[in-house]
Design an enzyme around this catalytic site. Structure first.
Site, short mmCIF file in Angstrom:
data_model
loop_
_atom_site.label_atom_id
_atom_site.label_comp_id
_atom_site.label_asym_id
_atom_site.label_seq_id
_atom_site.Cartn_x
_atom_site.Cartn_y
_atom_site.Cartn_z
N SER A 178 0.79 -1.23 0.00
CA SER A 178 0.00 0.00 0.00
C SER A 178 0.82 1.28 0.00
O SER A 178 0.33 2.31 -0.43
CB SER A 178 -0.95 0.00 1.20
N HIS A 206 -5.51 -3.32 -2.66
CA HIS A 206 -5.22 -2.33 -3.71
C HIS A 206 -5.22 -2.93 -5.11
O HIS A 206 -5.05 -2.21 -6.08
CB HIS A 206 -3.88 -1.64 -3.41
N LYS A 237 -11.71 0.70 -1.87
CA LYS A 237 -10.69 1.40 -2.67
C LYS A 237 -11.19 1.49 -4.12
O LYS A 237 -12.03 2.32 -4.39
CB LYS A 237 -9.36 0.70 -2.46
C1 LIG Z 1 -3.32 -3.56 2.23
C2 LIG Z 1 -4.47 -3.06 3.04
N1 LIG Z 1 -5.21 -3.94 3.74
C3 LIG Z 1 -6.25 -3.55 4.48
C4 LIG Z 1 -6.62 -2.23 4.55
C5 LIG Z 1 -7.77 -1.82 5.40
O1 LIG Z 1 -8.91 -1.68 4.63
P1 LIG Z 1 -10.12 -0.76 5.12
O2 LIG Z 1 -9.73 0.66 4.82
O3 LIG Z 1 -11.30 -1.23 4.34
O4 LIG Z 1 -10.27 -1.00 6.59
C6 LIG Z 1 -5.88 -1.27 3.81
C7 LIG Z 1 -6.21 0.16 3.76
O5 LIG Z 1 -6.62 0.87 4.50
C8 LIG Z 1 -4.77 -1.70 3.06
O6 LIG Z 1 -4.03 -0.82 2.40
#
Ligand SMILES: Cc1ncc(COP(=O)(O)O)c(C=O)c1O
Length: 388
Positions: A178, A206, A237
């Protein structure tokens, strides 16, 4: 108590890591209004430009007409509405798995899945740059935690060889990282999982909607569906919605319904959110030009940044880091860009390792070619003032 917390806050400030919230008073899009100023947005994860798409809004409105807003209780009590089940069925078809299960957020999915699948008798191997929610899930599970250096397949293999006497061995990796925007070496990781009889879990947060012939993610792009046991991803996303899913075998999903605490002990997501996600999946499927455009823009921007001498690591996705190093400098860079009408947030520890603060640029299919030109021109103007 307040004296203690004030001192803690001072320490955070002294390290250049103090965070404040900015107020957005518009819908999401290529342009947004932040603290009263209209700026070009280069820091959203809305990769396909769906967060404000009228079709998602109308799908949510229709669902509210039938289901109201709040779900009233957890899925296991009386909150399991038909929209949730429709979305799960569509996700399992899209991901080509037997079954799928919704979570209210990606964070909750990772914490719930990992702590349900692993316990004290197990060992989890996790890339050092995996998302914080994966780390937190492992900590909560109380499993042995082996953090391997980013992409270090040799280290991972050695660690797998040494890890004997555990009940389960589990490898977890983001498919797109990310903060660096690079892809996992998923073929190599899947081969190791097979060779060492480990379970493999991926986080496609992502990659969902962005990679793969039909937008289902890196697993689809590499044709590894039968090698990955647990496929988690988010709807917050590229899908422009909210929430997350896990896709896999019927047994996996039934087990998680019965043991993932962040699924069991929380109120179901509103049906309107599930309906918007269904519409997003339909659009991801039927409008492949959106992911072609965002990937094209990302490679254009990356090439121009490199030509200007910016360090962009190994990004190959719509997430492009511009390395700065020092946290204060990264914040100053971001502030000066904002003054120029370009919104790119500074990313500092603990989101990235110490000394690796950066600007994290994200590109969207909603951008125009002119937006990219403005972004590059502002970066060029501002870099000298910051000394990057
Ligand atoms: C790789 C990754 N996993 C999980 C999440 C968490 O997702 P959420 O924003 O839906 O809680 C994110 C981003 O926030 C992320 O970048």
């Amino acid at each position: 108590m307040n004296d203690v917390l004030r001192a803690e806050l001072d320490r955070i400030r002294d390290k250049g890591l103090y965070r404040t919230l900015r107020t957005v008073s518009s819908s999401q899009g290529r342009e947004i209004v932040v603290d009263g100023k209209r700026v070009l947005n280069f820091c959203s994860n809305d990769y396909l430009g769906l967060a404000s798409d009228q079709r998602l809004i109308e799908a949510a409105e229709r669902a509210m007409g039938s289901f109201g807003f709040g779900a009233g209780a957890s899925r296991l009590v009386c909150g399991n509405q038909a929209e949730h089940e429709f979305l799960e069925q569509e996700l399992s078809v899209f991901k080509k798995t037997e079954s799928a299960l919704l979570f209210s957020s990606g964070y909750m999915a990772n914490v719930g899945i990992i702590s349900a699948l692993c316990g004290r008798e197990d060992v989890v191997f996790s890339d050092k740059l995996n998302h914080a929610s994966i780390t937190d899930g492992i900590v909560l599970s109380r499993a042995e935690h082996v953090r391997y250096p980013h992409h270090d397949i040799v280290f991972l293999e050695e660690a797998l060889k040494k890890a004997t006497g555990f009940r389960r061995r589990v490898i977890v990796t983001d498919t797109i990282f990310s903060m660096d925007g690079d892809r996992a070496l998923l073929r190599e990781i899947a081969a190791l999982a097979e060779q060492y009889d480990a379970w493999l879990m991926v986080d496609e947060a992502h990659a969902f909607g962005v990679l793969g012939p039909s937008g289902a993610g890196l697993v689809e792009e590499l044709g590894l569906g039968d090698k990955v046991h647990v496929q988690m991803g988010t709807l917050s996303k590229a899908a422009g919605s909210f929430g997350a899913y896990v896709a896999g075998s019927t047994e996996l999903i039934e087990y998680l319904k019965n043991s993932a605490r962040s699924f069991m002990f929380t109120t179901a997501m509103p049906a309107a959110v599930a309906a918007a996600s269904r519409e997003a999946i339909r659009i991801i499927h039927s409008e492949p030009e959106r992911r072609a455009r965002v990937l094209h823009y990302a490679s254009l921007l990356r090439e121009q940044l490199k030509a200007l001498g910016f360090e962009t690591l190994h990004s190959s996705t719509p997430i492009i880091p511009v390395m700065v190093g020092d946290s204060d400098k990264a914040v100053k860079f971001s502030r000066l860009l904002f003054d120029e009408g370009i919104f790119i947030s500074a990313i500092r520890p603990p989101a990235v390792p110490d000394g690796k603060s950066r600007l994290r640029i994200t590109v969207s299919a909603a951008h125009t070619g002119d937006d990219l030109v403005c972004c590059i021109a502002a970066l060029k103007r501002v870099r000298d003032q910051v000394g990057v």
